[in-house]
Design a protein around this motif. Structure first.
Motif, PDB file in Angstrom:
ATOM      1  N   VAL A 196      -8.781  -2.345 -14.046  1.00 21.19           N
ATOM      2  CA  VAL A 196      -8.252  -2.571 -12.700  1.00 21.19           C
ATOM      3  C   VAL A 196      -6.757  -2.862 -12.771  1.00 21.19           C
ATOM      4  O   VAL A 196      -6.299  -3.609 -13.632  1.00 21.19           O
ATOM      5  N   ARG A 197      -6.011  -2.234 -11.878  1.00 19.14           N
ATOM      6  CA  ARG A 197      -4.553  -2.389 -11.889  1.00 19.14           C
ATOM      7  C   ARG A 197      -4.007  -2.870 -10.549  1.00 19.14           C
ATOM      8  O   ARG A 197      -2.960  -3.491 -10.480  1.00 19.14           O
ATOM      9  N   GLN A 198      -4.714  -2.546  -9.471  1.00 16.92           N
ATOM     10  CA  GLN A 198      -4.158  -2.828  -8.152  1.00 16.92           C
ATOM     11  C   GLN A 198      -5.272  -3.189  -7.164  1.00 16.92           C
ATOM     12  O   GLN A 198      -6.316  -2.557  -7.181  1.00 16.92           O
ATOM     13  N   ALA A 199      -5.025  -4.199  -6.330  1.00 11.69           N
ATOM     14  CA  ALA A 199      -6.076  -4.653  -5.409  1.00 11.69           C
ATOM     15  C   ALA A 199      -5.476  -5.113  -4.084  1.00 11.69           C
ATOM     16  O   ALA A 199      -4.268  -5.355  -3.979  1.00 11.69           O
ATOM     17  N   VAL A 200      -6.355  -5.237  -3.090  1.00  9.86           N
ATOM     18  CA  VAL A 200      -5.934  -5.677  -1.759  1.00  9.86           C
ATOM     19  C   VAL A 200      -6.640  -6.981  -1.396  1.00  9.86           C
ATOM     20  O   VAL A 200      -7.842  -7.123  -1.612  1.00  9.86           O
ATOM     21  N   ALA A 235      -2.437  -3.831   7.474  1.00 11.19           N
ATOM     22  CA  ALA A 235      -2.656  -2.982   6.298  1.00 11.19           C
ATOM     23  C   ALA A 235      -1.598  -1.880   6.234  1.00 11.19           C
ATOM     24  O   ALA A 235      -1.010  -1.621   5.180  1.00 11.19           O
ATOM     25  N   LYS A 236      -1.331  -1.258   7.383  1.00 15.25           N
ATOM     26  CA  LYS A 236      -0.315  -0.189   7.400  1.00 15.25           C
ATOM     27  C   LYS A 236       1.036  -0.724   6.937  1.00 15.25           C
ATOM     28  O   LYS A 236       1.760  -0.077   6.190  1.00 15.25           O
ATOM     29  N   VAL A 265      -0.965  -6.458  -0.982  1.00 17.83           N
ATOM     30  CA  VAL A 265      -1.298  -5.568  -2.092  1.00 17.83           C
ATOM     31  C   VAL A 265      -0.764  -6.229  -3.359  1.00 17.83           C
ATOM     32  O   VAL A 265       0.422  -6.564  -3.437  1.00 17.83           O
ATOM     33  N   LEU A 266      -1.641  -6.456  -4.319  1.00 19.91           N
ATOM     34  CA  LEU A 266      -1.255  -7.111  -5.570  1.00 19.91           C
ATOM     35  C   LEU A 266      -1.474  -6.133  -6.721  1.00 19.91           C
ATOM     36  O   LEU A 266      -2.471  -5.418  -6.758  1.00 19.91           O
ATOM     37  N   PHE A 285      -9.970  -2.437  -6.273  1.00 15.58           N
ATOM     38  CA  PHE A 285     -10.987  -3.336  -5.707  1.00 15.58           C
ATOM     39  C   PHE A 285     -10.347  -4.169  -4.601  1.00 15.58           C
ATOM     40  O   PHE A 285      -9.120  -4.178  -4.455  1.00 15.58           O
ATOM     41  N   ALA A 286     -11.186  -4.830  -3.804  1.00 11.98           N
ATOM     42  CA  ALA A 286     -10.648  -5.581  -2.662  1.00 11.98           C
ATOM     43  C   ALA A 286     -11.362  -6.908  -2.492  1.00 11.98           C
ATOM     44  O   ALA A 286     -12.548  -7.042  -2.822  1.00 11.98           O
ATOM     45  N   GLU A 287     -10.611  -7.875  -2.016  1.00  9.07           N
ATOM     46  CA  GLU A 287     -11.150  -9.181  -1.618  1.00  9.07           C
ATOM     47  C   GLU A 287     -10.814  -9.320  -0.137  1.00  9.07           C
ATOM     48  O   GLU A 287      -9.635  -9.414   0.237  1.00  9.07           O
ATOM     49  N   VAL A 288     -11.837  -9.305   0.714  1.00  8.92           N
ATOM     50  CA  VAL A 288     -11.587  -9.308   2.157  1.00  8.92           C
ATOM     51  C   VAL A 288     -12.359 -10.428   2.837  1.00  8.92           C
ATOM     52  O   VAL A 288     -13.328 -10.941   2.288  1.00  8.92           O
TER      53      VAL A 288
END
Lengths: 157, 387
Positions: free
Chosen positions: B360-364, B259-260, B380-381, B277-280
């Motif tokens: 939403v503009r940015q997600a992980v 992540a870093k 990061v998208l 938002f995130a998809e993990v």
């Protein structure tokens, strides 16, 4: 591009079975030979120490993953440590229920950064606590063959 | 040279418990056709082809040989990655960044229903000298890790149940998901413990399906006036420690470091406020909580509070696994990481229909390679280049 047809009847579904007798021999290497000889001959745990990184490896390795130097400093470690985590197994590998659940624990061995994963014996599940002191119980010298199974499990220290 | 890379096409068959009417090749072909159609491209416009697979789960040695034709890559530059779909995306992006290729295609699939005994395959991943001789079911490792994670984070098994409830409910609105369900917390908590504290229901079930993603360079996006590119702004991947004995058990250091690495590339300083938002990975319920903390969204223990308060629900302030995650969509082996990317791209394009998130503009996206690994990848998208 695109799929024109699909199978629409169960009666037409076919598959072909394939199998391979997958068997391997795993050499233990310098570190493994010495570690398991220590267990077999003397019922003791051996680790390797990196003074630069202040890390003691158990299972031992002949190189340090931190500084990448070779490790030549072998140390005797007490066959005991602190329980870091444990789990109660209610089924075997095929998913069949165990009549008596088994308990596996990860014991962080004293004076090292390493650990061993083995059965916890002689304790009811509800009596087990993270952080408790446990010691390894070895099989008798005539039964030991130089494998992780030379240890029966961990019992209260 | 402009080194930015964007996702310009996606295709998936969706995921389900079994797929007896197709071969894996036909399944992949379908996903590829959809991706080409979505991108408005033909195979001869792809520069590099990447397939993610593992020989033993495929049941074929040198499976690389069986990858090219169904993705349009026969007699073209193809290689396999024995990694998760997110590793595939990262490899494709780097292929483009070399300047050798303007476009690249990534394929991932799962045909686990063809495996007679997937547990034995998982078991064969354990260390043969120190761990495998015990002869136990390899998921004891998830039981060990879950207990240590709960101990360190002070999260409760009921918080893990809340993750199961949330993700299976999210899947109700995802037509690609194999395991949608409306579950009561009580019935989740009543699910039998397999490797206590892990319950049967804490584990994602296997699913079959194929997905294909097409990426392109910034120059290519500009030249071809792509309307809805989703930019890969940051990428990170880390493998921690192979052995079970020397690793820490409460945290995913691989996720922290990956992540870093990704955030640094993307210029992200405050992940929680800069990510929408995130998809993990949630192969096991507690992994979602652990991964959210190790992605630096919450302090240790904070993810349990977040799921309890509804913050990570689709209607909450920080939605997590709106797709349903692996718990809701199914554990699709190598394709699980691509499921995360597909959902993010669909959301950022505004094409998610009934489960569309607003503004939403940015997600992980984050993935984990499963038991017994400590290998994780993060991407990061982003919808806009500068968002």
């Amino acid at each position: 591009m695109g799929v024109l047809e699909k199978i629409t009847s169960n009666q037409e579904l076919r598959s072909w079975p394939g199998e391979i007798p997958l068997e391997n021999l795993y050499t233990m290497g310098l570190a493994g030979e010495r570690f398991f000889r220590g267990i077999k001959d003397e019922a003791k745990l051996l680790g390797t120490r990196c003074k630069t990184c202040d890390v003691t490896y158990l299972p031992p390795r002949i190189y340090c993953q931190g500084c990448f130097e070779k490790l030549v400093n072998w140390v005797d470690l007490p066959p005991q440590g602190k329980l870091e985590t444990f789990t109660i197994l209610n089924q075997d590998r095929a998913g069949r229920p165990y009549k008596t659940p088994r308990i596996l624990g990860l014991v962080r061995i004293d004076r090292s950064e390493g650990a061993l994963i083995h059965y916890i014996q002689g304790l009811e599940p509800q009596k087990i606590r993270i952080g408790m002191k446990l010691k390894a119980q070895f099989r008798s010298s005539s039964e030991r063959k130089g494998s992780i199974q030379d240890i029966v499990g961990f019992v209260p220290a | 040279m402009d080194r930015r890379v964007a996702v310009i096409g996606i295709g998936t068959t969706g995921f389900r418990a079994a797929s007896p009417e197709v071969s894996y090749r036909e399944m992949i072909y379908e996903a590829a056709v959809k991706a080409y159609s979505d991108a408005g491209l033909a195979p001869d416009q792809i520069g590099s082809f990447i397939a993610c697979s593992e020989d033993i789960s495929e049941g074929t040695s040198i499976f690389d040989e069986y990858c090219p034709d169904q993705i349009g890559g026969a007699r073209r530059p193809v290689h396999s990655v024995s990694g998760d779909g997110l590793h595939g995306i990262i490899t494709a992006a780097m292929n483009i960044q070399t300047g050798l290729f303007e476009t690249a295609l990534v394929e991932c699939h799962s045909k686990v229903s063809n495996c007679i005994d997937p547990v034995e395959i998982m078991n064969y991943a354990l260390d043969p000298i120190y761990n495998r001789p015990l002869g136990e079911h390899p998921e004891f490792i998830a039981g060990l890790e879950m207990r240590r994670y709960l101990y360190e984070s002070k999260a409760q098994p009921k918080d893990c149940a809340a993750v199961v409830q949330k993700n299976r409910a999210h899947a109700l609105k995802n037509p690609w998901a194999a395991y949608p369900a409306n579950l009561e917390l009580e019935e989740i908590q009543d699910s039998p413990a397999t490797f206590d504290p892990l319950r049967e229901i804490d584990r994602a079930h296997h699913a079959d399906g194929a997905s294909v993603v097409i990426l392109a360079s910034a120059d290519w996006v500009k030249k071809n006036r792509v309307k809805n590119p989703v930019w890969v702004k940051g990428m990170g991947w880390i493998s921690e420690d192979p052995g079970l004995e020397m690793r820490p058990w409460g945290r995913s250091i691989a996720t922290q470091k990956a992540a870093k690495m990704a955030y640094k590339q993307a210029g992200i300083r405050s992940p929680r406020s800069e990510i929408d938002f995130a998809e993990v990975d949630d192969t096991y319920s507690y992994k979602e909580l652990q991964h959210l903390e190790d992605l630096w969204f919450f302090p240790l223990g904070g993810a349990a509070k977040a799921v309890r308060s509804g913050l990570t629900r689709s209607d909450g302030k920080f939605p997590v696994n709106v797709s349903g995650g692996c718990l809701g969509m199914g554990n699709a082996a190598e394709a699980s990481g691509l499921q995360r990317v597909l959902e993010i791209v669909t959301q950022l394009r505004g094409e998610a229909g009934v489960r569309q998130l607003k503004r939403v503009r940015q997600a992980v996206a984050q993935s984990w390679r499963g038991i017994p690994t400590t290998s994780c990848a993060v991407a990061v998208l982003s919808k806009g280049v500068n968002s």
